[in-house]
Each structure stands twice: as C-alpha cells, then as structure tokens.
Motif scaffolding. Structure first.
Motif, PDB file in Angstrom:
ATOM      1  N   GLU A 121       0.829  -1.206   0.000  1.00 41.58           N
ATOM      2  CA  GLU A 121       0.000   0.000   0.000  1.00 41.58           C
ATOM      3  C   GLU A 121       0.860   1.251   0.000  1.00 41.58           C
ATOM      4  O   GLU A 121       0.540   2.232  -0.684  1.00 41.58           O
ATOM      5  N   GLU A 122       1.956   1.216   0.767  1.00 45.95           N
ATOM      6  CA  GLU A 122       2.827   2.388   0.848  1.00 45.95           C
ATOM      7  C   GLU A 122       3.487   2.671  -0.502  1.00 45.95           C
ATOM      8  O   GLU A 122       3.579   3.833  -0.929  1.00 45.95           O
ATOM      9  N   ALA A 123       3.932   1.609  -1.166  1.00 44.91           N
ATOM     10  CA  ALA A 123       4.595   1.789  -2.465  1.00 44.91           C
ATOM     11  C   ALA A 123       3.605   2.264  -3.514  1.00 44.91           C
ATOM     12  O   ALA A 123       3.921   3.133  -4.340  1.00 44.91           O
ATOM     13  N   VAL A 124       2.402   1.699  -3.505  1.00 41.12           N
ATOM     14  CA  VAL A 124       1.366   2.117  -4.459  1.00 41.12           C
ATOM     15  C   VAL A 124       1.046   3.588  -4.273  1.00 41.12           C
ATOM     16  O   VAL A 124       0.933   4.355  -5.240  1.00 41.12           O
ATOM     17  N   GLN A 125       0.925   4.018  -3.018  1.00 43.63           N
ATOM     18  CA  GLN A 125       0.640   5.425  -2.749  1.00 43.63           C
ATOM     19  C   GLN A 125       1.775   6.318  -3.229  1.00 43.63           C
ATOM     20  O   GLN A 125       1.543   7.395  -3.798  1.00 43.63           O
ATOM     21  N   LEU A 126       3.017   5.863  -3.029  1.00 40.28           N
ATOM     22  CA  LEU A 126       4.178   6.627  -3.485  1.00 40.28           C
ATOM     23  C   LEU A 126       4.149   6.780  -5.000  1.00 40.28           C
ATOM     24  O   LEU A 126       4.393   7.864  -5.534  1.00 40.28           O
ATOM     25  N   MET A 127       3.841   5.708  -5.715  1.00 41.97           N
ATOM     26  CA  MET A 127       3.785   5.769  -7.176  1.00 41.97           C
ATOM     27  C   MET A 127       2.680   6.709  -7.638  1.00 41.97           C
ATOM     28  O   MET A 127       2.883   7.533  -8.537  1.00 41.97           O
ATOM     29  N   VAL A 128       1.520   6.588  -7.025  1.00 42.21           N
ATOM     30  CA  VAL A 128       0.393   7.455  -7.399  1.00 42.21           C
ATOM     31  C   VAL A 128       0.733   8.915  -7.123  1.00 42.21           C
ATOM     32  O   VAL A 128       0.431   9.803  -7.936  1.00 42.21           O
ATOM     33  N   VAL A 145      -1.976  -2.431 -10.060  1.00 36.90           N
ATOM     34  CA  VAL A 145      -2.693  -3.168  -9.019  1.00 36.90           C
ATOM     35  C   VAL A 145      -4.196  -2.967  -9.218  1.00 36.90           C
ATOM     36  O   VAL A 145      -4.641  -1.936  -9.722  1.00 36.90           O
ATOM     37  N   LYS A 146      -4.956  -3.972  -8.819  1.00 39.90           N
ATOM     38  CA  LYS A 146      -6.389  -3.976  -9.097  1.00 39.90           C
ATOM     39  C   LYS A 146      -7.129  -2.835  -8.410  1.00 39.90           C
ATOM     40  O   LYS A 146      -8.163  -2.376  -8.902  1.00 39.90           O
ATOM     41  N   THR A 147      -6.616  -2.365  -7.294  1.00 37.12           N
ATOM     42  CA  THR A 147      -7.306  -1.330  -6.523  1.00 37.12           C
ATOM     43  C   THR A 147      -6.781   0.074  -6.805  1.00 37.12           C
ATOM     44  O   THR A 147      -7.096   1.002  -6.058  1.00 37.12           O
ATOM     45  N   VAL A 148      -5.997   0.251  -7.862  1.00 35.17           N
ATOM     46  CA  VAL A 148      -5.333   1.536  -8.079  1.00 35.17           C
ATOM     47  C   VAL A 148      -6.333   2.681  -8.205  1.00 35.17           C
ATOM     48  O   VAL A 148      -6.036   3.822  -7.822  1.00 35.17           O
ATOM     49  N   GLY A 149      -7.539   2.415  -8.723  1.00 33.51           N
ATOM     50  CA  GLY A 149      -8.535   3.473  -8.862  1.00 33.51           C
ATOM     51  C   GLY A 149      -8.897   4.121  -7.541  1.00 33.51           C
ATOM     52  O   GLY A 149      -9.287   5.295  -7.503  1.00 33.51           O
ATOM     53  N   ASP A 150      -8.757   3.380  -6.448  1.00 34.92           N
ATOM     54  CA  ASP A 150      -9.072   3.919  -5.120  1.00 34.92           C
ATOM     55  C   ASP A 150      -8.050   4.949  -4.663  1.00 34.92           C
ATOM     56  O   ASP A 150      -8.325   5.742  -3.757  1.00 34.92           O
ATOM     57  N   TYR A 151      -6.876   4.942  -5.264  1.00 35.15           N
ATOM     58  CA  TYR A 151      -5.791   5.833  -4.857  1.00 35.15           C
ATOM     59  C   TYR A 151      -5.745   7.119  -5.684  1.00 35.15           C
ATOM     60  O   TYR A 151      -5.172   8.114  -5.247  1.00 35.15           O
ATOM     61  N   LEU A 152      -6.311   7.087  -6.879  1.00 37.58           N
ATOM     62  CA  LEU A 152      -6.118   8.191  -7.815  1.00 37.58           C
ATOM     63  C   LEU A 152      -6.982   9.398  -7.480  1.00 37.58           C
ATOM     64  O   LEU A 152      -8.188   9.276  -7.230  1.00 37.58           O
ATOM     65  N   THR A 153      -6.372  10.561  -7.517  1.00 35.59           N
ATOM     66  CA  THR A 153      -7.099  11.826  -7.377  1.00 35.59           C
ATOM     67  C   THR A 153      -6.793  12.764  -8.536  1.00 35.59           C
ATOM     68  O   THR A 153      -7.598  13.628  -8.856  1.00 35.59           O
ATOM     69  N   ASP A 154      -5.643  12.579  -9.176  1.00 34.88           N
ATOM     70  CA  ASP A 154      -5.239  13.433 -10.289  1.00 34.88           C
ATOM     71  C   ASP A 154      -6.131  13.179 -11.501  1.00 34.88           C
ATOM     72  O   ASP A 154      -6.293  12.025 -11.932  1.00 34.88           O
ATOM     73  N   PRO A 155      -6.737  14.202 -12.080  1.00 38.99           N
ATOM     74  CA  PRO A 155      -7.676  13.997 -13.193  1.00 38.99           C
ATOM     75  C   PRO A 155      -7.045  13.395 -14.447  1.00 38.99           C
ATOM     76  O   PRO A 155      -7.708  12.669 -15.180  1.00 38.99           O
ATOM     77  N   ILE A 156      -5.774  13.697 -14.703  1.00 41.92           N
ATOM     78  CA  ILE A 156      -5.131  13.148 -15.903  1.00 41.92           C
ATOM     79  C   ILE A 156      -4.887  11.650 -15.746  1.00 41.92           C
ATOM     80  O   ILE A 156      -5.171  10.860 -16.656  1.00 41.92           O
TER      81      ILE A 156
END
Length: 446
Positions: A359-366, A374-385
C-alpha cells in the motif's frame, strides 16, 4: 536456446558500438564497482548481495526504485542485501543485451516484457517464479493483464510494477485556449490544430527522436488507428506483411507532417534522455507531446505549476477507418522485474520486488503520477489526468505492447532504424516497410 543466444550475440554487436560511443566512462550506478566484474553482474549465487539493474536514474523513478530496495534492506531477515545499479534508459537496453551475450547477467533486472524478455528467458537468463508468485498475495493484488504480459510459455517470469503506460497526447491547455483550439478526435481535426499552431510560430509536437522509440509512438498509433491490431499480429505471425497499407499510411502521414513543420527542426538529433522534448514543452515553443503516460510523473515532478496547464487525450481516429479507436498502445506494468538467481537468493529477490505492491509503495507511485498495475489503483487516484488515462486503459478493447518490445530484438531494431529514417525523409515508407518485412521473414525462417 543456442539459436536464441546466437541472436542475442548478433544484436549485441550493434549494441556494443552504440554503448562505446554513448556510454564510455559512464557511472556504474550506486555500487561503485566495475560493471564488467562478476560482483556487478551478480553471477555468484554464494554472494549475499543481490545486484539489481534498473533505469531509476532520475525522479520519480529513482525515488520509487530506491523505496523498494531500502524497505527490503531495512526489514528483511533473509541475510541478503539488494544493491541497486541504475542506468539511463537507452544505454540500459544496450548494456543488458551485451551482458547477456557475454554470459553475464545481474541477479534481477527490469525490462519491458515482450520479445526481449522472451529472448532472455530462452537464453536462460530469467527464472520461472510460478511457485513463489502463487504462494504470495500478488495474484490477488496485481492486474491480470499485467501478469499476462509478464508470462511466457505458460509460466510467469517477471513481476510487473511501476506504471500502466499508454501512448497518448499531452497538450498545453493555455495554448489551446489562446488559439481557440478544441481537442481533436480525428486525424483531420488534429491536422487543423497543427496548422493553426504552425501559422502562429508554435511547433505542434515536441519530439526528440534521437532515441528512435519516441518517433515509433507516432508510427504505432497511426498504424493502429488505420488498420487495428490484426495487420501487426499477422505480420509477426508470418500470415501477413509489414507492407500492409496501414504501415504505409503511418509512414506517409509522418513524412507529410515532417514536411509541414509539425515537428522540431533536427528532430532526429534531439535526445529524449537529455530532456530536449520536455524542454520544448516547458518553453511553450511546442504545444503537444505524444509519448507514454509516464510523463504525468515527469511533468508533475519537474514543475507542479506547469503541470496545471497540461491535459491529455487519446490518439485520434483516422477519418473513414473502421478500426476500433478504443485500442491503446502501451503496457500494463511498464517495468517488469525478472530474476537470474535460484534458491534462497531468488526467494529474497522476490521478497524485495514484492514490496513494490505494498500500500505504501502504491501510494508513493500514485503521488508521483504513476498508475501502478494493481487492481485497486482506482481507489488511490485523485489526479484527473491519471484518472483519464486509467479510464482509457479500462475502456480499451485491447492494448498493443510497444512494437520495439513485442518484436524479436533484431526485428525491433530494424523497426526503430527505419522509423527514424522515415522522420529524416531519408527512406520512403514503402522501402521502410519492405526492409522491416524482410527482417521479420528472416527471423521467422530461423
């Protein structure tokens, strides 16, 4: 296997000339050891160092790669230490082929999947990781499409990480607004936008094609929008040809755009690795950039203020073509980490790479503009692009892996070389297509 190894050796002869020209005296990365030494190549299974070759030379990739290595080194109980050896993108590709051709290879390394990865597997420089993978949490974590691109002959040979990367067009919204330009949905609309920009002294596309693969983005996109994916698949299988009309169309359109001034002057002498394309965007002397969606991280990391001016759209459809315009060019994973070690060392290396799916690495990448696979990446995204890019990936009927990664290395090199010649107006699209087809037929004959 011997035949495949000979092909790697043959390709390395070209690679060696390039590396000697470009990379003499280059840094050995973070190890401080000679890249030619057995320690640097990671060939000793008795060593407690795991040598990790990658392309994380600049942020955000450098920060992300370092995170996984540091996390492992600080928490592991395996007794192993990972040593990161980053190398600049284009030099890295040549360096990896040369290392393998001389019988050397690091313990783990990044690649782009596709034909080159398959060559590495067939040459004995990548180990299957099915048992480790299936016993971990990764099957429930990683996107199925990403795992599929990491597989070959019904086995998993790599772990996908870093980014869902699609080829698309970034554009400066302020420039578009200034000249009342709309986001184009067809090639004719795109050309109308480009003509307006040229009339006002602005280069439509920032492109540094000294690296060759950057120009390939245009060729692949135009070919797919004209003919879909079947012509490429058929040509690779030997049931079709690279002299198909969609490839001729792509070459003709590129040369038409070169002659109309849609690209920077001296485009084939500009370096992507030196940042010459993005500098044209920052200087606002160019309005658009067609490249991989990793540029979200590049732009946002370099300048948050500039990034506010940027938006993205999928490559437009070809007028009159019935090709599926939802098709995307790119990769689901971007960087794939393979392993050239066994036993406890392989288990430790796998443990290290698994940290990139935490989770920490995914958040860092996002946070750095990436879309980790990762399957849940949509839950992390806030940037519109990045949301827009992920939506395009989800809506795509199919995603075509980059030609230079899908094709066997020798054929891929011919594709890159002929594509650059097309941009340089030194080879006709017809001659380029014939040369690529000849290379493909030669490869199939082997």
């Amino acid at each position: 296997m011997k035949l495949r190894f000979k092909r790697l050796v043959a390709l390395s002869m070209v690679s060696l000339l390039t590396v000697l020209t470009v990379a003499c005296g280059s840094s050995t990365g973070t190890t401080g050891k000679s890249e030619g030494s057995s320690e640097s190549a990671g060939r000793s299974d008795d060593s407690k160092e795991i040598i990790f070759w990658n392309i994380g030379t600049e942020n955000p990739d450098k920060e992300i790669m370092t995170y996984g290595v540091d996390t492992f080194n600080e928490t592991t109980e395996s007794g192993y230490t990972v040593v990161s050896v980053p190398t600049q993108n284009d030099t890295y590709k040549e360096k990896l082929v040369i290392a393998m051709s001389s019988g050397e290879c690091p313990d783990m390394y990044t690649s782009w999947s596709g034909g080159p990865m398959n060559e590495y597997v067939d040459s004995g420089f990548a180990q299957p990781i099915d048992d480790l993978f299936n016993a971990s949490s990764l099957p429930d974590t990683l996107m199925d499409a990403a795992v599929a691109q990491a597989s070959y002959k019904d086995h998993i040979y790599a772990i996908p990480m870093l980014n869902v990367s699609l080829s698309g067009i970034f554009y400066n919204t302020e420039i578009f607004e200034k000249y009342n330009l709309e986001v184009p949905t067809t090639i004719s609309e795109l050309e109308a936008v480009c003509d307006t920009l040229v009339e006002n002294g602005i280069t439509p596309f920032a492109l540094a094609n000294g690296s060759k693969w950057t120009g390939s983005m245009y060729f692949m996109s135009l070919a797919a929008r004209m003919g879909g994916l079947e012509p490429f698949a058929d040509a690779v299988a030997g049931t079709g040809s690279f002299e198909d009309e969609c490839f001729i169309y792509a070459g003709q359109k590129i040369q038409e755009w070169v002659e109309k001034g849609y690209f920077p002057e001296g485009v084939n002498s500009l370096s992507e690795d030196d940042g010459q394309a993005k500098q044209l965007m920052y200087q606002e002397s160019a309005a658009m950039l067609c490249c991989g969606s990793w540029y979200t991280g590049t732009f946002s990391t370099d300048s948050a203020e500039f990034y506010e001016k940027i938006d993205w759209f999928s490559f437009p459809s070809v007028d009159g073509s019935d090709a599926d315009s939802s098709i995307q060019i790119g990769t689901v994973g971007d960087q794939f980490i393979s392993f050239n070690c066994e036993g406890d060392k392989l288990a430790a290396a796998f443990e290290c790479v698994s940290t990139y799916s935490s989770e920490e690495a995914v958040q860092l990448m996002v946070d750095n503009g990436k879309i980790p696979p990762v399957k849940t990446v949509g839950d992390y995204l806030t940037d519109p692009i990045t949301k827009k890019i992920l939506q395009a990936a989800n809506d795509a009927s199919s995603t075509q892996l980059w030609y230079d990664q899908y094709l066997p290395p020798a054929v891929a090199q011919v594709h890159l070389d002929t594509c650059q010649e097309i941009f340089g107006l030194t080879m006709t699209p017809e001659a380029a297509a014939a040369k690529l087809q000849e290379a493909m037929q030669s490869d199939l004959a082997e």
